[in-house]
Design a protein around this motif. Sequence first.
Motif, short mmCIF file in Angstrom:
data_model
loop_
_atom_site.label_atom_id
_atom_site.label_comp_id
_atom_site.label_asym_id
_atom_site.label_seq_id
_atom_site.Cartn_x
_atom_site.Cartn_y
_atom_site.Cartn_z
N ILE A 95 10.51 21.09 -23.40
CA ILE A 95 11.29 20.75 -22.22
C ILE A 95 10.65 19.54 -21.54
O ILE A 95 9.50 19.59 -21.11
CB ILE A 95 11.32 21.94 -21.23
CG1 ILE A 95 11.88 23.20 -21.90
CG2 ILE A 95 12.11 21.59 -19.97
CD1 ILE A 95 11.50 24.49 -21.21
N TYR A 96 11.39 18.43 -21.45
CA TYR A 96 10.91 17.21 -20.81
C TYR A 96 11.56 17.14 -19.43
O TYR A 96 12.78 17.14 -19.31
CB TYR A 96 11.30 15.98 -21.62
CG TYR A 96 10.66 15.96 -23.00
CD1 TYR A 96 9.46 15.29 -23.22
CD2 TYR A 96 11.25 16.63 -24.07
CE1 TYR A 96 8.87 15.29 -24.47
CE2 TYR A 96 10.66 16.64 -25.33
CZ TYR A 96 9.47 15.96 -25.52
OH TYR A 96 8.88 15.96 -26.75
N CYS A 97 10.71 17.09 -18.40
CA CYS A 97 11.24 17.13 -17.03
C CYS A 97 10.53 16.11 -16.15
O CYS A 97 9.52 15.52 -16.55
CB CYS A 97 11.07 18.54 -16.45
SG CYS A 97 9.33 19.04 -16.27
N GLN A 98 11.06 15.93 -14.94
CA GLN A 98 10.37 15.12 -13.94
C GLN A 98 9.11 15.87 -13.53
O GLN A 98 9.11 17.10 -13.45
CB GLN A 98 11.26 14.88 -12.72
CG GLN A 98 12.47 13.99 -13.00
CD GLN A 98 12.07 12.62 -13.53
OE1 GLN A 98 11.22 11.94 -12.96
NE2 GLN A 98 12.68 12.22 -14.64
N LYS A 99 8.04 15.14 -13.23
CA LYS A 99 6.78 15.77 -12.83
C LYS A 99 6.97 16.75 -11.67
O LYS A 99 6.35 17.80 -11.63
CB LYS A 99 5.77 14.69 -12.42
CG LYS A 99 5.02 14.09 -13.60
CD LYS A 99 3.86 13.26 -13.12
CE LYS A 99 2.84 13.09 -14.22
NZ LYS A 99 1.70 12.27 -13.84
N ALA A 148 17.05 21.82 -12.02
CA ALA A 148 16.34 20.64 -12.55
C ALA A 148 17.06 20.12 -13.79
O ALA A 148 17.42 20.90 -14.67
CB ALA A 148 14.90 21.01 -12.88
N LYS A 149 17.28 18.81 -13.85
CA LYS A 149 17.89 18.18 -15.02
C LYS A 149 16.78 17.86 -16.02
O LYS A 149 15.84 17.14 -15.68
CB LYS A 149 18.64 16.91 -14.64
CG LYS A 149 20.00 17.18 -13.99
CD LYS A 149 21.03 17.44 -15.07
CE LYS A 149 22.36 17.96 -14.53
NZ LYS A 149 23.06 17.09 -13.63
N VAL A 150 16.90 18.40 -17.23
CA VAL A 150 15.82 18.24 -18.22
C VAL A 150 16.39 17.91 -19.60
O VAL A 150 17.57 18.12 -19.87
CB VAL A 150 14.97 19.54 -18.34
CG1 VAL A 150 14.35 19.90 -16.99
CG2 VAL A 150 15.80 20.72 -18.85
N LEU A 151 15.52 17.40 -20.46
CA LEU A 151 15.85 17.24 -21.88
C LEU A 151 15.22 18.43 -22.60
O LEU A 151 14.03 18.71 -22.42
CB LEU A 151 15.28 15.92 -22.42
CG LEU A 151 15.58 15.56 -23.88
CD1 LEU A 151 15.56 14.04 -24.07
CD2 LEU A 151 14.63 16.20 -24.88
N VAL A 152 16.05 19.13 -23.37
CA VAL A 152 15.55 20.29 -24.14
C VAL A 152 15.71 20.01 -25.63
O VAL A 152 16.81 19.68 -26.09
CB VAL A 152 16.33 21.58 -23.76
CG1 VAL A 152 15.90 22.75 -24.65
CG2 VAL A 152 16.11 21.94 -22.30
N SER A 153 14.62 20.11 -26.37
CA SER A 153 14.70 19.91 -27.83
C SER A 153 14.18 21.14 -28.55
O SER A 153 13.26 21.82 -28.06
CB SER A 153 13.89 18.68 -28.25
OG SER A 153 12.51 18.90 -28.08
#
Length: 365
Positions: free
Chosen positions: A199-203, A182-187
């Motif tokens: 972790i921001y991901c697609q639903k 899964a491609k995610v944004l990690v902060s």
Amino acid sequence: MSTLKTTPLIEVYKDYGGKTIDFGGWDLPVQFSSIKEEHQAVRERAGLFDVSHMGEFTVKGDRAESYLQKLVTNDVSKLKVGGAQYTAMCYEDGGTVDDLIIYKKADDDFLIVVNASNIEKDFEWMEKHLVDGVRLNNISDEIAQLAIQGPIAEEVLQKLTSTNLSEITFFKFQDDVEIEGAKVLVSRTGYTGEDGFEIYCQKSDAVMLWKKILEVGKADGVLPCGLGSRDTLRFEARLALYGQELTSEITPLEAGIGFAVKVDKDSDFFGKETLKLQKEEGLKRKIVGLEMIDKGIPRTGYEVFVGENQVGAITSGTQSPTLNKNVGLALVDIEFAPLNTIVEVQVRKKRLKAKVVKTPFYKRA
């Protein structure tokens, strides 16, 4: 009867023992095991939270930065690509619309994360002040968000990705991280006072990521966590909660987040004049920490007295699981804000003694 909103994880909560409640129109887990157990897991090991109810907006275009500068109290021009910034959005009178985080993905591309209860209000406010050359979109329905928080958060999450997470330092992010395909944004951000990641991901990837993180963290004692421990953790770390420490009646300076208010930045912003005056002339009231001397828990809304005069009210309060003390945050008149001032809290029919103490109540070593 209105239907409660749900996150993509609603069907798996029960697999982990989740007990859900109505939280601002959302059906969310208050706890999975117990609030104290989950709180302790985050302080000592790590815990995983579903925070998919939070709101996400995109702000894009050539004038995106100057548009945000007009809306928020912090200085967006100081933000570099790959950086995150905590800030507040104010009304003209300095009262708080919301507190939020800005992620800078490119010079003309920003992600804004807002509180769940304020999604519609915030979007309307931002839309009302939209300028040519800026595109504003509410993508809250497309995004899920998980938060792994605690001292071993990096160690656990690292097992699932080849990205070197130690390179994502505090309030920085990477938006092309691959976790189990899964491609995610990690902060490296959070709301617990501990190290950790959001972790921001697609639903569609949320359930898989939730299960994988708990699976690889199980041997280390990583627990699924609910809203109850999220609140006690943020409270001990003295992180403001919108609707309690921050409201349309309470300015960011009164709430104690002055570090996110830059009245000297070149851009005008809503509330700047009021906040500048508050800085120059001094506050008339502010939020302070209280520790109970008498036995009792200070709850939100309880009145605070000195003698026969009401001098403030509790904004948040609980028995601190880490300190095992009854503590609260209270908005009080400035003359009663110095450390060790003795006040009384109206707990039901009794007035119980408390003293003003230093905050945060807890700070990680």
